[in-house]
Design a protein around this motif. Structure first.
Motif, mmCIF file in Angstrom:
data_model
loop_
_atom_site.group_PDB
_atom_site.id
_atom_site.type_symbol
_atom_site.label_atom_id
_atom_site.label_comp_id
_atom_site.label_asym_id
_atom_site.label_seq_id
_atom_site.Cartn_x
_atom_site.Cartn_y
_atom_site.Cartn_z
ATOM 1 N N TYR A 170 -60.724 100.234 -33.478
ATOM 2 C CA TYR A 170 -59.336 100.701 -33.554
ATOM 3 C C TYR A 170 -58.748 100.835 -32.154
ATOM 4 O O TYR A 170 -59.347 101.456 -31.272
ATOM 5 N N LEU A 171 -57.592 100.222 -31.965
ATOM 6 C CA LEU A 171 -56.822 100.399 -30.736
ATOM 7 C C LEU A 171 -55.462 100.959 -31.116
ATOM 8 O O LEU A 171 -54.582 100.212 -31.567
ATOM 9 N N TYR A 180 -57.781 107.649 -22.493
ATOM 10 C CA TYR A 180 -58.753 107.211 -21.498
ATOM 11 C C TYR A 180 -58.782 108.244 -20.376
ATOM 12 O O TYR A 180 -57.903 109.090 -20.264
ATOM 13 N N TYR A 181 -59.817 108.170 -19.558
ATOM 14 C CA TYR A 181 -59.973 109.078 -18.428
ATOM 15 C C TYR A 181 -59.581 108.341 -17.153
ATOM 16 O O TYR A 181 -60.288 107.418 -16.736
ATOM 17 N N LEU A 187 -66.245 102.203 -20.641
ATOM 18 C CA LEU A 187 -66.912 101.467 -21.717
ATOM 19 C C LEU A 187 -68.309 102.024 -21.980
ATOM 20 O O LEU A 187 -68.732 102.138 -23.139
ATOM 21 N N MET A 188 -69.024 102.387 -20.941
ATOM 22 C CA MET A 188 -70.358 102.966 -21.117
ATOM 23 C C MET A 188 -70.264 104.301 -21.858
ATOM 24 O O MET A 188 -71.095 104.599 -22.732
ATOM 25 N N ILE A 238 -58.801 96.876 -21.476
ATOM 26 C CA ILE A 238 -59.925 97.817 -21.566
ATOM 27 C C ILE A 238 -59.908 98.492 -22.940
ATOM 28 O O ILE A 238 -60.955 98.740 -23.544
ATOM 29 N N GLY A 239 -58.700 98.755 -23.447
ATOM 30 C CA GLY A 239 -58.578 99.360 -24.775
ATOM 31 C C GLY A 239 -59.171 98.479 -25.858
ATOM 32 O O GLY A 239 -59.902 98.949 -26.735
ATOM 33 N N ILE A 240 -58.883 97.186 -25.803
ATOM 34 C CA ILE A 240 -59.430 96.288 -26.828
ATOM 35 C C ILE A 240 -60.930 96.124 -26.630
ATOM 36 O O ILE A 240 -61.687 96.007 -27.609
#
Length: 235
Positions: A76-77, A83-84, A93-94, A139-141
């Motif tokens: 889900y996006l 995000y930070y 991502l990690m 980055i979201g996707i």
């Protein structure tokens, strides 16, 4: 693979946000068009299990949206994903991979793979706060794809992107749609007219159009605008 949305309704006191929508989705890209307030986001949040339908069911291959097994198959996006800003793209991502239950080795491998997929490997160690809008969306996707989702829901993904980024994003959605169900919500026809296997259109909480759009059908944008221009709705 089949996602069945069966007579789904969402009611808030005196307002019906989604009104008895039924759909059967298979692998491919589905473009969900509609004016602001048409009910697109409400429908997508129900498909993601964030909102509970007032009536109806949402089931993927016999698994209900409320079950953990369903969420494990979902990406889900949202329109504004959290995000930070001090995290680098790789760190983010990690972190998200750990939340999704991936081992450290799996997280490293998948993060590297996805950074390459979204063309972000060269800036993976830079802080997200330094990224452009398009880079943040990429980055979201990537975070939405960490668990290899069979169903990918993206809500207004190209808002604020420049033309080059929009094309890049559309091409990425088309590629993902070869193996997954992709539901892409937008009010911009060009986002989906060349990549959607099927066009869905919502108005006042109802599904008013569902079909594969062929170029010989005419101009999709003109058809879309004609559904709203009488009432002067905001697109």
């Amino acid at each position: 693979m089949e996602l069945i949305i069966d007579r789904v309704t969402k009611r808030y006191q005196n307002k019906i946000a989604v009104d008895r929508i039924s759909l059967k989705l298979h692998k491919g890209v589905y473009g969900l068009l509609g004016a602001n307030g048409a009910g697109k986001t409400t429908l997508m949040r129900m498909i993601c299990g964030i909102l509970k339908p007032t009536e109806g069911t949402i089931i993927l291959d016999g698994v209900d949206v409320s079950e953990e097994n369903y969420r494990a198959r979902l990406g889900y996006l949202p329109q504004d994903f959290g995000y930070y800003p001090e995290f680098s793209g790789l760190d983010f991502l990690m972190y998200m991979a750990a939340l999704k239950g991936l081992s450290k080795e799996q997280a490293k491998r998948k993060s590297a793979e996805l950074l390459k997929l979204v063309a972000m490997e060269d800036v993976a160690k830079k802080k997200i706060k330094t990224y452009s809008g398009g880079m943040k969306q990429r980055i979201g996707i990537a975070q939405a794809l960490l668990n290899n989702p069979e169903v990918l829901i993206v809500d207004e993904p190209t808002a604020g992107l420049d033309p080059k980024e929009r094309v890049r994003f559309r091409n990425l959605m088309a590629e993902i749609g070869k193996d997954s169900i992709v539901l892409l919500s937008t009010h911009i026809v060009s986002d989906i007219e060349h990549i959607a296997d099927e066009v869905l259109m919502m108005k006042d909480g109802q599904l008013i159009y569902q079909n594969k759009w062929e170029e010989d059908n005419g101009d999709l944008e003109k058809f879309y605008l004609s559904q709203f221009e009488e009432e002067g709705e905001s697109l």
